[in-house]
Motif scaffolding. Structure first.
Motif, short mmCIF file in Angstrom:
data_model
loop_
_atom_site.label_atom_id
_atom_site.label_comp_id
_atom_site.label_asym_id
_atom_site.label_seq_id
_atom_site.Cartn_x
_atom_site.Cartn_y
_atom_site.Cartn_z
N ARG A 157 0.83 -1.21 0.00
CA ARG A 157 0.00 0.00 0.00
C ARG A 157 0.86 1.26 0.00
O ARG A 157 0.54 2.24 -0.67
CB ARG A 157 -0.94 -0.02 1.19
CG ARG A 157 -2.12 -0.96 1.02
CD ARG A 157 -3.21 -0.68 2.03
NE ARG A 157 -2.76 -0.79 3.40
CZ ARG A 157 -2.80 -1.91 4.11
NH1 ARG A 157 -3.29 -3.00 3.59
NH2 ARG A 157 -2.37 -1.93 5.36
N ARG A 158 1.97 1.23 0.77
CA ARG A 158 2.87 2.39 0.78
C ARG A 158 3.50 2.62 -0.59
O ARG A 158 3.57 3.74 -1.07
CB ARG A 158 3.97 2.20 1.83
CG ARG A 158 3.54 2.53 3.24
CD ARG A 158 4.74 2.64 4.16
NE ARG A 158 5.54 1.42 4.19
CZ ARG A 158 5.31 0.39 5.00
NH1 ARG A 158 4.30 0.43 5.84
NH2 ARG A 158 6.09 -0.67 4.97
N ARG A 159 3.96 1.51 -1.20
CA ARG A 159 4.55 1.64 -2.54
C ARG A 159 3.53 2.13 -3.56
O ARG A 159 3.84 2.96 -4.41
CB ARG A 159 5.13 0.30 -3.00
CG ARG A 159 6.40 -0.11 -2.29
CD ARG A 159 7.06 -1.27 -2.98
NE ARG A 159 6.15 -2.37 -3.27
CZ ARG A 159 5.92 -3.40 -2.47
NH1 ARG A 159 6.53 -3.47 -1.30
NH2 ARG A 159 5.09 -4.36 -2.81
N ARG A 160 2.30 1.67 -3.44
CA ARG A 160 1.25 2.09 -4.38
C ARG A 160 0.94 3.57 -4.19
O ARG A 160 0.78 4.31 -5.17
CB ARG A 160 -0.01 1.25 -4.14
CG ARG A 160 -1.14 1.58 -5.10
CD ARG A 160 -2.31 0.63 -4.90
NE ARG A 160 -3.32 0.86 -5.89
CZ ARG A 160 -4.33 1.72 -5.74
NH1 ARG A 160 -4.45 2.42 -4.63
NH2 ARG A 160 -5.21 1.89 -6.69
N ALA A 161 0.85 4.00 -2.94
CA ALA A 161 0.58 5.42 -2.67
C ALA A 161 1.71 6.29 -3.22
O ALA A 161 1.45 7.34 -3.82
CB ALA A 161 0.40 5.66 -1.17
N GLN A 162 2.95 5.85 -3.02
CA GLN A 162 4.10 6.60 -3.54
C GLN A 162 4.04 6.65 -5.06
O GLN A 162 4.26 7.70 -5.66
CB GLN A 162 5.40 5.93 -3.08
CG GLN A 162 6.65 6.59 -3.63
CD GLN A 162 6.87 7.96 -3.05
OE1 GLN A 162 6.44 8.26 -1.94
NE2 GLN A 162 7.55 8.81 -3.79
N PHE A 163 3.71 5.53 -5.69
CA PHE A 163 3.61 5.48 -7.15
C PHE A 163 2.54 6.43 -7.66
O PHE A 163 2.75 7.18 -8.62
CB PHE A 163 3.32 4.05 -7.62
CG PHE A 163 2.97 3.96 -9.06
CD1 PHE A 163 3.95 4.05 -10.03
CD2 PHE A 163 1.66 3.80 -9.46
CE1 PHE A 163 3.63 3.98 -11.36
CE2 PHE A 163 1.32 3.72 -10.79
CZ PHE A 163 2.32 3.82 -11.75
N LEU A 164 1.38 6.43 -7.00
CA LEU A 164 0.29 7.30 -7.45
C LEU A 164 0.64 8.77 -7.27
O LEU A 164 0.29 9.60 -8.11
CB LEU A 164 -1.00 6.95 -6.70
CG LEU A 164 -1.60 5.59 -7.07
CD1 LEU A 164 -2.80 5.30 -6.19
CD2 LEU A 164 -1.97 5.54 -8.53
N ARG A 165 1.35 9.10 -6.17
CA ARG A 165 1.79 10.49 -5.99
C ARG A 165 2.73 10.91 -7.11
O ARG A 165 2.60 11.99 -7.68
CB ARG A 165 2.49 10.65 -4.64
CG ARG A 165 1.55 10.79 -3.47
CD ARG A 165 2.28 11.26 -2.22
NE ARG A 165 3.32 10.35 -1.79
CZ ARG A 165 3.14 9.32 -0.96
NH1 ARG A 165 1.96 9.08 -0.46
NH2 ARG A 165 4.15 8.55 -0.62
N GLU A 166 3.70 10.03 -7.42
CA GLU A 166 4.66 10.36 -8.48
C GLU A 166 3.98 10.45 -9.84
O GLU A 166 4.33 11.30 -10.66
CB GLU A 166 5.78 9.34 -8.51
CG GLU A 166 6.69 9.42 -7.30
CD GLU A 166 7.72 8.32 -7.26
OE1 GLU A 166 7.69 7.42 -8.14
OE2 GLU A 166 8.55 8.34 -6.33
N LEU A 167 2.98 9.59 -10.08
CA LEU A 167 2.26 9.62 -11.35
C LEU A 167 1.49 10.93 -11.48
O LEU A 167 1.51 11.57 -12.55
CB LEU A 167 1.30 8.43 -11.42
CG LEU A 167 0.46 8.32 -12.68
CD1 LEU A 167 1.35 8.09 -13.89
CD2 LEU A 167 -0.55 7.20 -12.54
N HIS A 168 0.83 11.34 -10.40
CA HIS A 168 0.09 12.60 -10.42
C HIS A 168 1.03 13.78 -10.67
O HIS A 168 0.72 14.69 -11.45
CB HIS A 168 -0.65 12.77 -9.09
CG HIS A 168 -1.52 13.99 -9.03
ND1 HIS A 168 -2.65 14.13 -9.80
CD2 HIS A 168 -1.41 15.12 -8.31
CE1 HIS A 168 -3.20 15.31 -9.55
NE2 HIS A 168 -2.46 15.92 -8.64
N GLU A 169 2.18 13.76 -10.02
CA GLU A 169 3.17 14.82 -10.21
C GLU A 169 3.67 14.84 -11.65
O GLU A 169 3.81 15.91 -12.25
CB GLU A 169 4.34 14.59 -9.26
CG GLU A 169 5.41 15.66 -9.32
CD GLU A 169 6.55 15.37 -8.37
OE1 GLU A 169 7.66 15.86 -8.62
OE2 GLU A 169 6.33 14.65 -7.38
#
Length: 83
Positions: free
Chosen positions: A42-54
């Motif tokens: 879940r942490r890795r997914r949240a980090q990935f989604l933040r980077e994707l949004h950025e």
């Protein structure tokens, strides 16, 4: 001579042997590892989604014409969408 039997890799048998040699207390450790890996996932997914949004925001700033065209296409899709 069946070629499926002869072409097996004898070194690949170690994975099953390692699972059979596990002690009964290792089972509870697996449950804890599964929970931790779920939290880590879940942490890795949240980090990935933040980077994707950025990255999407950066692309929109760098290519404003493309971003505007994408917004217009999205508006047309939503305008013509039927419930």
């Amino acid at each position: 001579m069946p070629h499926g039997e002869e072409q097996r890799n004898p070194g690949s048998r170690g994975v099953g042997d390692a699972l059979d040699a596990r002690d009964p207390q290792g089972v509870t450790g697996d449950v804890e590892d599964a929970q931790e890996s779920d939290a880590a996932r879940r942490r890795r997914r949240a980090q990935f989604l933040r980077e994707l949004h950025e990255a999407k925001q950066l692309r929109d700033r760098v290519q404003p014409r493309r971003a505007r065209a994408a917004r217009m296409r999205q508006q047309m899709r939503m305008r013509t969408f039927r419930w």
